[in-house]
Design an enzyme around this catalytic site. Structure first.
Site, mmCIF file in Angstrom:
data_model
loop_
_atom_site.group_PDB
_atom_site.id
_atom_site.type_symbol
_atom_site.label_atom_id
_atom_site.label_comp_id
_atom_site.label_asym_id
_atom_site.label_seq_id
_atom_site.Cartn_x
_atom_site.Cartn_y
_atom_site.Cartn_z
ATOM 1 N N HIS A 1 26.724 -6.731 26.924
ATOM 2 C CA HIS A 1 25.531 -7.418 26.952
ATOM 3 C C HIS A 1 24.312 -6.744 25.987
ATOM 4 C CE1 HIS A 1 26.846 -10.450 29.564
ATOM 5 N NE2 HIS A 1 27.338 -9.612 30.134
ATOM 6 N N SER A 2 25.003 -5.441 25.323
ATOM 7 C CA SER A 2 24.025 -4.603 24.688
ATOM 8 C C SER A 2 23.168 -5.181 23.659
ATOM 9 C CB SER A 2 24.781 -3.336 24.038
ATOM 10 O OG SER A 2 23.938 -2.673 23.594
#
Length: 308
Positions: A71-72
């Site tokens: 989910h960076s």
């Protein structure tokens, strides 16, 4: 050429945050809306990338290789920048292959992905970690997790100027400190460098204290040679990175309803809730004026169905 275009750092709006718990305490908060500067490369990620791209360009690199999770926000911004500016991107990801909205975007933006597992990702700070990757991708410039390090911090120094140029619009002549979420501590370190002791910088830790944010900030400050640094960090992780609980979600929902400012549960939501707790605990005097940095990351909301 990896150098960004002239409008690489558009002006982020600075606006007053109107919330009852601030008014009741006599505290004024202006929020720097980094979430509004770009639809894809939003938040502090624009700023953390600038000096890294300049370093890559000086080295003659053809692209960037960096690290992050599924989910960076950092990898999302990096992949979007690579697609927009036409340079190669490679992402080293924590854990095992999975499909998330963020991962789907990374693939759509043309980023080459390599999953390291959890043990492999934990080794990212060990000596020699980068050697095999630099051998495999000799034309790419390695950037630390989250765009961190001194280069990332130096890019974030520009945030102070974004605020200073807009204070008059609020009727403010000055302010008393900064408050922002911390993942790697890079943005906090950049503001500490920009302030050089003029205003304190308060960081709300979105990760547990054992993730080493404070030592990373201290290392950046020492590397920069700064003589005076005024900052503090507070645990806002609520039990761990990406840990979300009903109290946090309810706070985000009510805050968005009251203020119209979108938040997400990993960084900005936790940081603002931590500020509320400190205000109610009496940390700040009546009349205090703070700058709250909205660090963006709204694309990460898609991983939390209750916040989408």
């Amino acid at each position: 050429m990896l150098l960004p275009p002239a409008n690489w750092l558009p002006q982020a709006p600075l606006e007053l945050l109107q919330l009852d718990w601030l008014t009741n305490a006599g505290i004024e908060v202006a929020i720097l809306r980094l979430d509004q500067i770009d639809p894809l490369i939003s938040g502090n990620k624009w700023f953390k990338l600038t000096e890294h791209l300049k370093a890559a360009d000086r080295a003659g690199a053809q692209g960037i290789i960096s690290l992050g999770g599924a989910h960076s926000n950092h990898l999302h911004a990096l992949a979007a920048a690579g697609k927009r500016l036409g340079f190669e991107t490679v992402g080293l990801l924590r854990g095992h292959p999975q499909q998330t909205p963020t991962v789907e975007d990374l693939q759509a933006f043309g980023m080459q992905l390599h999953w390291l597992g959890y043990g492999g990702y934990r080794a990212r700070h060990e000596p020699g970690f980068w050697e095999p990757w630099q051998a495999q991708f000799p034309n790419l410039h390695a950037v630390p997790e989250g765009g961190g390090g001194l280069a990332g911090a130096l890019g974030c120094k520009a945030l102070k100027e974004q605020v200073i140029t807009q204070l008059n619009n609020l009727g403010w002549s000055d302010f008393h400190g900064w408050w922002l979420a911390c993942g790697t501590g890079t943005t906090l370190a950049g503001l500490v460098l920009a302030e050089a002791g003029a205003h304190p910088v308060y960081g709300a830790l979105a990760v547990p204290e054992d993730h080493g944010v404070a030592p990373q900030v201290e290392a950046i400050v020492q590397e920069s040679g700064l003589a005076v640094a005024d900052y503090a960090v507070f645990d806002a992780s609520r039990g761990g990175f990406a840990k979300v609980d009903p109290v946090l979600l309810e706070f985000i929902e009510s805050t968005e309803r009251s203020s119209g400012v979108p938040l997400e549960p990993l960084y900005t939501g936790k940081a603002l809730l931590a500020l509320k707790q400190q205000v109610e605990a009496g940390r700040f005097e009546h009349g205090t004026r703070l700058i709250f940095v909205h660090t963006g990351g709204l694309q990460g909301r898609r991983g939390f169905s209750s916040c989408s």
